[in-house]
Design an enzyme around this catalytic site. Structure first.
Site, mmCIF file in Angstrom:
data_model
loop_
_atom_site.group_PDB
_atom_site.id
_atom_site.type_symbol
_atom_site.label_atom_id
_atom_site.label_comp_id
_atom_site.label_asym_id
_atom_site.label_seq_id
_atom_site.Cartn_x
_atom_site.Cartn_y
_atom_site.Cartn_z
ATOM 1 N N ARG A 37 16.389 -11.087 2.838
ATOM 2 C CA ARG A 37 16.692 -11.028 4.285
ATOM 3 C C ARG A 37 16.348 -12.357 4.950
ATOM 4 O O ARG A 37 17.065 -12.819 5.850
ATOM 5 C CB ARG A 37 15.885 -9.889 4.944
ATOM 6 C CG ARG A 37 16.400 -8.511 4.587
ATOM 7 C CD ARG A 37 15.395 -7.445 4.997
ATOM 8 N NE ARG A 37 15.104 -7.498 6.409
ATOM 9 C CZ ARG A 37 13.925 -7.139 6.962
ATOM 10 N NH1 ARG A 37 12.938 -6.696 6.195
ATOM 11 N NH2 ARG A 37 13.756 -7.222 8.249
ATOM 12 N N LYS A 58 4.948 -0.690 3.096
ATOM 13 C CA LYS A 58 3.675 -1.270 2.638
ATOM 14 C C LYS A 58 2.492 -0.471 3.185
ATOM 15 O O LYS A 58 1.522 -0.194 2.483
ATOM 16 C CB LYS A 58 3.587 -2.731 3.100
ATOM 17 C CG LYS A 58 4.608 -3.622 2.393
ATOM 18 C CD LYS A 58 4.660 -5.016 2.963
ATOM 19 C CE LYS A 58 5.370 -5.095 4.275
ATOM 20 N NZ LYS A 58 5.959 -6.374 4.631
ATOM 21 N N LYS A 59 2.580 -0.119 4.471
ATOM 22 C CA LYS A 59 1.451 0.602 5.084
ATOM 23 C C LYS A 59 1.313 2.002 4.481
ATOM 24 O O LYS A 59 0.206 2.489 4.282
ATOM 25 C CB LYS A 59 1.652 0.699 6.613
ATOM 26 C CG LYS A 59 1.360 -0.605 7.314
ATOM 27 C CD LYS A 59 -0.143 -0.876 7.381
ATOM 28 C CE LYS A 59 -0.451 -2.334 7.147
ATOM 29 N NZ LYS A 59 -1.879 -2.661 7.053
ATOM 30 N N SER A 62 10.390 -2.053 6.130
ATOM 31 C CA SER A 62 9.591 -3.084 5.467
ATOM 32 C C SER A 62 8.100 -2.906 5.790
ATOM 33 O O SER A 62 7.254 -2.847 4.894
ATOM 34 C CB SER A 62 10.101 -4.453 5.933
ATOM 35 O OG SER A 62 9.236 -5.469 5.542
ATOM 36 N N ASP A 83 -5.633 2.952 9.359
ATOM 37 C CA ASP A 83 -5.449 1.495 9.372
ATOM 38 C C ASP A 83 -4.683 1.106 10.624
ATOM 39 O O ASP A 83 -4.018 1.927 11.264
ATOM 40 C CB ASP A 83 -4.687 1.029 8.112
ATOM 41 C CG ASP A 83 -4.718 -0.490 7.960
ATOM 42 O OD1 ASP A 83 -5.586 -1.149 8.574
ATOM 43 O OD2 ASP A 83 -3.868 -1.022 7.233
ATOM 44 N N LYS A 84 -4.819 -0.180 10.963
ATOM 45 C CA LYS A 84 -4.080 -0.762 12.099
ATOM 46 C C LYS A 84 -3.123 -1.802 11.538
ATOM 47 O O LYS A 84 -3.461 -2.522 10.604
ATOM 48 C CB LYS A 84 -5.074 -1.439 13.037
ATOM 49 C CG LYS A 84 -4.397 -2.287 14.092
ATOM 50 C CD LYS A 84 -5.271 -3.422 14.585
ATOM 51 C CE LYS A 84 -5.432 -4.546 13.620
ATOM 52 N NZ LYS A 84 -4.792 -5.827 13.963
ATOM 53 N N HIS A 85 -1.926 -1.870 12.107
ATOM 54 C CA HIS A 85 -1.008 -2.956 11.747
ATOM 55 C C HIS A 85 -0.585 -3.684 13.011
ATOM 56 O O HIS A 85 -0.208 -3.054 13.997
ATOM 57 C CB HIS A 85 0.239 -2.395 11.040
ATOM 58 C CG HIS A 85 1.248 -3.469 10.754
ATOM 59 N ND1 HIS A 85 1.139 -4.294 9.660
ATOM 60 C CD2 HIS A 85 2.338 -3.875 11.431
ATOM 61 C CE1 HIS A 85 2.136 -5.161 9.677
ATOM 62 N NE2 HIS A 85 2.882 -4.934 10.742
ATOM 63 N N SER A 86 -0.650 -5.013 12.943
ATOM 64 C CA SER A 86 -0.177 -5.797 14.084
ATOM 65 C C SER A 86 1.101 -6.504 13.684
ATOM 66 O O SER A 86 1.215 -6.993 12.552
ATOM 67 C CB SER A 86 -1.241 -6.833 14.462
ATOM 68 O OG SER A 86 -0.659 -7.830 15.269
ATOM 69 N N THR A 125 -4.311 -13.112 8.112
ATOM 70 C CA THR A 125 -5.695 -12.623 8.043
ATOM 71 C C THR A 125 -6.387 -13.081 6.758
ATOM 72 O O THR A 125 -7.554 -13.468 6.775
ATOM 73 C CB THR A 125 -5.699 -11.086 8.167
ATOM 74 O OG1 THR A 125 -5.163 -10.751 9.449
ATOM 75 C CG2 THR A 125 -7.093 -10.507 8.056
HETATM 76 N N1 URA Z 1 7.077 -7.971 8.932
HETATM 77 C C1 URA Z 1 7.390 -7.321 7.785
HETATM 78 O O1 URA Z 1 6.532 -7.002 6.978
HETATM 79 N N2 URA Z 1 8.690 -7.035 7.565
HETATM 80 C C2 URA Z 1 9.672 -7.361 8.425
HETATM 81 O O2 URA Z 1 10.814 -7.054 8.157
HETATM 82 C C3 URA Z 1 9.337 -8.046 9.598
HETATM 83 C C4 URA Z 1 8.013 -8.327 9.844
#
Ligand code: URA
Length: 436
Positions: free
Chosen positions: A169, A188-189, A184, A81-84, A121
């Site tokens: 936060r 998730k990833k 964070s 996967d890619k995360h931006s 997205t």
């Molecule tokens: N995106 C996230 O998912 N978490 C953060 O803390 C900052 C950007």
């Protein structure tokens, strides 16, 4: 565990053990640690930082607070996967994910809705009539198994500790901390279960990270964290001073991504960066040299395989691409819009990404709070890019929205965002550096 003692030690700059961090996160997720203590912990981390071992423990315990997906037996190819980190006009997932799938990977991609200037997205995909972004995890698995990719909104089962901590936060001034951001994003990833992760860390006026050194620091920390958790990973630090492509909004960005997938777009930056990111996924995921992976990506983009994957994914999500394209064309002909014209002749020296995003927001393309509705057709279509020559009075952009009262102010904002100069600007690379 006495939380106050942990806070005293963290405030004093001591390193906490992985076991202590795991206990803290578990207790917080169960509601046994109050928000005020967790907020104090987040602030202590902001001020004192975290060691790599602490960051990894925080990441893994947030990942383990919910469901972790396992693709064994569901797909027979490697997962990636890619995360931006997010930017203006960033529709790359719509191209990269089906492209990587067309090259032989499975791409489980849980995505987000936007909060702020532009849609996420999932919002973009939902501008396609019938498209359901909120699939159950069971249906999401079926879509990935069928076509190799899915753009599904992250469900409540994934990393609930992060959802709780991020909300805290957000209101306690503790978002800008590299270890907290890394934990964070990665929690998730990692829970998505992809074996390879490629990060697109954006820097510039339209990005979360404003400078190259900040962006490179985040890129290094993300890659180290992902590798520490047993994944293959790399990152590209990329420019976000100008918007990506010409379209900024929701439906217009989907249309631009479709045009890129068809090889029929002027948005060469979107096509090129998509190939660079997909090539890293393919190289790591399939064990190929980057050159060979890049060649395969270019081939699968040119021969329509990536477009077919995208179309199949949209259909499996219930979306109707024909109806979408007809609606976009109709809105372009008949919807409320204003042209933005150059006040003078000159070279396009800069297009302030943040200014364009503010205009898109004013048009209705983003949301200020989670319950706000988005106008899917609202957005900015730039007619020029950095380095173009324009004459006085030439059209440099078009703004559109269902609500015509929003057009004038947005057009002014876009006009101010496009900076014209007498000198042609020097070329600038799209990728500043790669972190492995
Ligand atoms: N995106 C996230 O998912 N978490 C953060 O803390 C900052 C950007």
């Amino acid at each position: 565990m006495i939380v106050k003692l942990l806070l005293d030690r963290k405030r004093a700059g001591e390193e906490l053990s992985p076991k202590e961090i795991r206990k803290l996160v578990r207790a917080y997720t169960r509601g046994e640690v109050p928000d005020y203590q967790m907020a104090a912990f987040a602030m202590a981390v902001c001020c004192r930082g975290m060691s790599p071992a602490e960051t990894l423990a925080l990441t893994e315990s947030m990942r383990d607070s919910g469901t972790c997906l396992d693709w064994t037996g569901i797909v027979s190819v490697p997962t990636a996967d890619k995360h931006s980190t997010g930017g203006v006009g960033d529709k790359l997932s719509l191209v990269v994910q089906p492209l990587a799938a067309a090259c032989g990977l499975a791409v489980p991609s849980l995505t987000g809705r936007g909060l702020g200037l532009t849609g996420g997205t999932a919002d973009k995909m939902e501008s396609i009539p019938g498209y359901v972004a909120g699939l159950s995890l069971a249906d999401y698995r079926k879509v990935v198994a069928d076509c190799g990719c899915s753009l599904t909104v992250q469900t409540a089962e994934i990393a609930p500790a992060d959802r709780k901590l991020y909300a805290l936060r957000d209101v306690t001034g503790t978002v800008p901390s590299i270890p907290l951001i890394v934990a964070s994003i990665l929690s998730k990833k990692l829970a998505e279960g992809a074996g390879t992760l490629v990060f697109d860390v954006k820097c510039g006026a339209g990005a979360f990270m404003k400078t190259r050194s900040e962006a490179a620091g985040l890129a290094r920390a993300l890659v180290a964290g992902a590798q520490g958790a047993g994944r293959q990973a790399c990152a590209l630090v990329t420019s976000m001073d100008e918007p990506l492509g010409f379209a900024v909004g929701n439906a217009n960005e989907v249309q631009e991504a479709l045009d890129v997938l068809r090889g029929a777009s002027r948005a060469h930056d979107v096509a090129d960066l998509s190939v660079e990111l997909a090539a890293r996924m393919v190289a790591l995921g399939l064990g190929l040299p980057v050159e060979a992976a890049r060649a395969r990506c270019r081939e699968r983009l040119a021969d329509g395989s990536a477009l077919r994957r995208f179309a199949r994914m949209v259909a499996l999500h219930g979306g109707r691409l024909d109806a979408f394209e007809a609606a976009v064309a109709d809105f372009r002909r008949n919807g409320p819009a204003r042209e933005v014209r150059a006040g003078r002749a000159g070279w396009v020296a800069r297009i302030d990404a943040n200014g364009v995003a503010e205009a898109a927001f004013a048009l209705g393309a983003g949301r200020a709070k989670a319950s706000d509705a988005i106008d899917p057709m609202a957005g900015v279509d730039l007619a020029v890019t950095r380095g173009d020559r324009v004459e006085a009075g030439a059209v440099i952009a078009r703004v559109a929205a269902a609500d015509a009262a929003r057009l004038e102010a947005a057009a002014e904002r876009v006009r101010a965002a496009v900076e014209l100069a007498d000198e042609r600007p020097a070329p600038r690379p799209a990728v500043f550096e790669e972190v492995r």
